[in-house]
Write a protein that holds these residues in place. Sequence first.
Motif, PDB file in Angstrom:
ATOM      1  N   SER A  17      81.421  24.168  88.145  1.00 45.75           N
ATOM      2  CA  SER A  17      81.926  22.837  87.831  1.00 45.75           C
ATOM      3  C   SER A  17      80.865  22.016  87.128  1.00 45.75           C
ATOM      4  N   MET A  18      81.310  21.021  86.401  1.00 48.44           N
ATOM      5  CA  MET A  18      80.423  20.130  85.679  1.00 48.44           C
ATOM      6  C   MET A  18      81.172  18.832  85.410  1.00 48.44           C
ATOM      7  N   SER A  49      91.606  16.024  76.341  1.00 48.23           N
ATOM      8  CA  SER A  49      92.188  15.133  77.335  1.00 48.23           C
ATOM      9  C   SER A  49      92.123  13.701  76.847  1.00 48.23           C
ATOM     10  N   SER A  50      92.972  12.848  77.397  1.00 49.42           N
ATOM     11  CA  SER A  50      92.941  11.433  77.082  1.00 49.42           C
ATOM     12  C   SER A  50      93.265  10.613  78.317  1.00 49.42           C
ATOM     13  N   PHE A  67      90.721  20.438  84.743  1.00 48.06           N
ATOM     14  CA  PHE A  67      89.952  19.265  84.342  1.00 48.06           C
ATOM     15  C   PHE A  67      90.636  17.993  84.829  1.00 48.06           C
ATOM     16  N   THR A  68      89.832  16.973  85.126  1.00 47.30           N
ATOM     17  CA  THR A  68      90.339  15.674  85.523  1.00 47.30           C
ATOM     18  C   THR A  68      89.584  14.584  84.782  1.00 47.30           C
ATOM     19  N   ILE A  69      90.315  13.713  84.118  1.00 51.72           N
ATOM     20  CA  ILE A  69      89.702  12.605  83.412  1.00 51.72           C
ATOM     21  C   ILE A  69      89.858  11.336  84.252  1.00 51.72           C
ATOM     22  N   SER A  70      88.836  10.504  84.252  1.00 53.19           N
ATOM     23  CA  SER A  70      88.867   9.254  85.001  1.00 53.19           C
ATOM     24  C   SER A  70      87.948   8.251  84.325  1.00 53.19           C
ATOM     25  N   LYS A  71      87.957   7.022  84.801  1.00 57.93           N
ATOM     26  CA  LYS A  71      87.087   6.019  84.198  1.00 57.93           C
ATOM     27  C   LYS A  71      86.600   5.014  85.218  1.00 57.93           C
ATOM     28  N   LEU A  80      84.793  13.307  82.629  1.00 57.64           N
ATOM     29  CA  LEU A  80      85.608  14.508  82.549  1.00 57.64           C
ATOM     30  C   LEU A  80      85.069  15.486  83.584  1.00 57.64           C
ATOM     31  N   GLN A  81      85.770  15.591  84.703  1.00 59.01           N
ATOM     32  CA  GLN A  81      85.400  16.537  85.750  1.00 59.01           C
ATOM     33  C   GLN A  81      85.996  17.881  85.398  1.00 59.01           C
ATOM     34  N   MET A  82      85.151  18.893  85.267  1.00 61.85           N
ATOM     35  CA  MET A  82      85.578  20.213  84.841  1.00 61.85           C
ATOM     36  C   MET A  82      85.321  21.201  85.971  1.00 61.85           C
ATOM     37  N   ASN A  83      86.379  21.811  86.464  1.00 62.83           N
ATOM     38  CA  ASN A  83      86.291  22.799  87.528  1.00 62.83           C
ATOM     39  C   ASN A  83      86.788  24.150  87.027  1.00 62.83           C
ATOM     40  N   SER A  84      86.456  25.199  87.769  1.00 62.98           N
ATOM     41  CA  SER A  84      86.886  26.558  87.428  1.00 62.98           C
ATOM     42  C   SER A  84      86.596  26.877  85.964  1.00 62.98           C
ATOM     43  N   LEU A  85      85.386  26.587  85.543  1.00 64.33           N
ATOM     44  CA  LEU A  85      85.029  26.755  84.143  1.00 64.33           C
ATOM     45  C   LEU A  85      85.046  28.215  83.719  1.00 64.33           C
TER      46      LEU A  85
END
Length: 118
Positions: A17-18, A49-50, A67-71, A80-85
């Motif tokens: 993850s990153m 993503s947006s 992936f999960t985008i948040s602000k 941008l949370q990136m899992n299972s890369l």
Amino acid sequence: QVQLQESGGGWVQPGGSMRLSCTAPGFTAAGCGVDWYRQAAGEQRKWVSSITTAGIPTYADSVKGRFTISKDKEQDTVYLQMNSLEPEDTALYSCLTYGSAWCASNLWGQGTQVTVSS
């Protein structure tokens, strides 16, 4: 008009993850949405993503569910949370604001490199 700044990239093993950060000064006050893009070596830049000004996320099929985008509005930062890369996620990741004329006038940052390999 501001230049966006990306950070958080680096090397990670498959399955890891990153979290990437995109700082866009003023984007909260201006009501901008934010897009993440990536460009692999020798390939075209592609949308990832947006997130809208209201916080509604959208994802490309290739990253959906991983992936999960948040602000953070106070910090004018999008994550941008990136899992299972996967190795296929290896690319230069960049962000860009959209919406109003000011949002659309902002400049690409230099991007942050993500490398997924064993």
